[in-house]
Scaffold this active site. Structure first.
Site, PDB file in Angstrom:
ATOM      1  N   ASP A 176      42.841  65.067  63.988  1.00  0.00           N
ATOM      2  CA  ASP A 176      42.909  66.062  62.913  1.00  0.00           C
ATOM      3  C   ASP A 176      43.855  65.550  61.833  1.00  0.00           C
ATOM      4  O   ASP A 176      45.013  65.205  62.132  1.00  0.00           O
ATOM      5  CB  ASP A 176      43.406  67.402  63.452  1.00  0.00           C
ATOM      6  CG  ASP A 176      42.359  68.092  64.331  1.00  0.00           C
ATOM      7  OD1 ASP A 176      41.262  67.525  64.498  1.00  0.00           O
ATOM      8  OD2 ASP A 176      42.653  69.175  64.857  1.00  0.00           O
ATOM      9  N   ASP A 189      32.833  77.884  64.426  1.00  0.00           N
ATOM     10  CA  ASP A 189      34.171  78.277  64.852  1.00  0.00           C
ATOM     11  C   ASP A 189      34.197  79.792  64.986  1.00  0.00           C
ATOM     12  O   ASP A 189      33.862  80.514  64.040  1.00  0.00           O
ATOM     13  CB  ASP A 189      35.212  77.827  63.828  1.00  0.00           C
ATOM     14  CG  ASP A 189      35.133  76.330  63.572  1.00  0.00           C
ATOM     15  OD1 ASP A 189      34.840  75.583  64.523  1.00  0.00           O
ATOM     16  OD2 ASP A 189      35.361  75.913  62.423  1.00  0.00           O
TER      17      ASP A 189
END
Length: 246
Positions: free
Chosen positions: A12, A133
């Site tokens: 990330d 998500d």
């Protein structure tokens, strides 16, 4: 049980560094490596044969923000890399695939403009992954900053049969928390569609990998993303790879 269960170590990116978040909160970032390319090479050396990269700044900005770091990752390893975060246009998709990405992940675009995603998936077989998500079963977008009124499973069904290569399904409430993956939610998503489903969020141990691999009913879960537990040493790479291949 699926013949292949893939592991995707996560890189990330925030401000050019490799970080991990807690429940998607940008102000809850822990930096693990200032050199993402180095981290990618380390994961490859551990035996992982895929990488999952997220441009966190891009997800909030709606445009690629860590392009230099992504290109460095691509130069550092030969393993397939999939990238999500801030990719909203066909030009961006084409540019990233030309740069060497294996697959592009579309999240916010999947909710806002599903026809765009379907068209891209049809034109680019095997190259488009949809990121879903979820917070309490509902889709969250814009870097998880907003929760929509669309159920995650309903969004998944929209992309049935259009050529989408996979779904990355994240339970935001568990992301980065090492509380255990939400097997029930992920399995329900896998049961709802024929698209391969990749679990994300909360994987805490090798036992989570085994649980996901063995969860499948009529359709098996195809893999999982490994984050904080891998960085913290709670998951030993060789044990994870062995569990995935068992």
């Amino acid at each position: 049980m699926t013949e292949r269960f893939d592991l995707y170590p996560a890189i990330d990116l925030k401000a050019g560094q490799c970080v991990r978040l807690l429940r998607g909160e940008m102000d809850q970032a822990t930096a693990f490596n200032p050199d993402p390319a180095d981290q990618a090479a380390k994961f490859a050396a551990m035996g992982f044969d895929r990488l999952h990269v997220v441009d966190l700044d891009g997800a909030f900005a709606g445009d690629s923000a860590n392009g230099e770091a992504v290109r460095a990752i691509l130069a550092a390893t030969d393993v397939p890399v999939q990238l999500g975060g801030g990719i909203r246009t066909r030009a961006q998709i084409d540019a990233w695939l030309d740069a060497g990405l294996s697959r592009v992940i579309l999240g916010t675009a999947a909710l806002r403009d599903p026809d765009f995603v379907k068209a891209a998936a049809g034109d680019l077989p095997g190259k488009i992954v949809v990121g879903i998500d979820a917070k309490d079963g509902y889709v969250a977008v814009e870097g998880w900053a907003e929760t929509s009124d669309m159920k995650a499973v309903d969004l998944a069904k929209i992309f049935e049969g259009c050529g989408v290569a996979g779904l990355v399904v994240t339970d935001i409430s568990r992301d980065g928390m090492k509380t255990g993956v939400n097997v029930e939610f992920t399995n329900a998503m896998a049961e709802a569609v024929s698209i391969p489903v990749i679990a994300s969020g909360g994987v805490a141990s090798v036992s989570d990998i085994t649980a996901l691999r063995n969860a499948g009913g009529k359709r098996a879960i195809s893999g999982t993303i490994l984050g904080r537990a891998l960085y913290d040493g709670d998951i030993e790479p060789s044990a994870a790879i062995e569990a995935a291949r068992a």
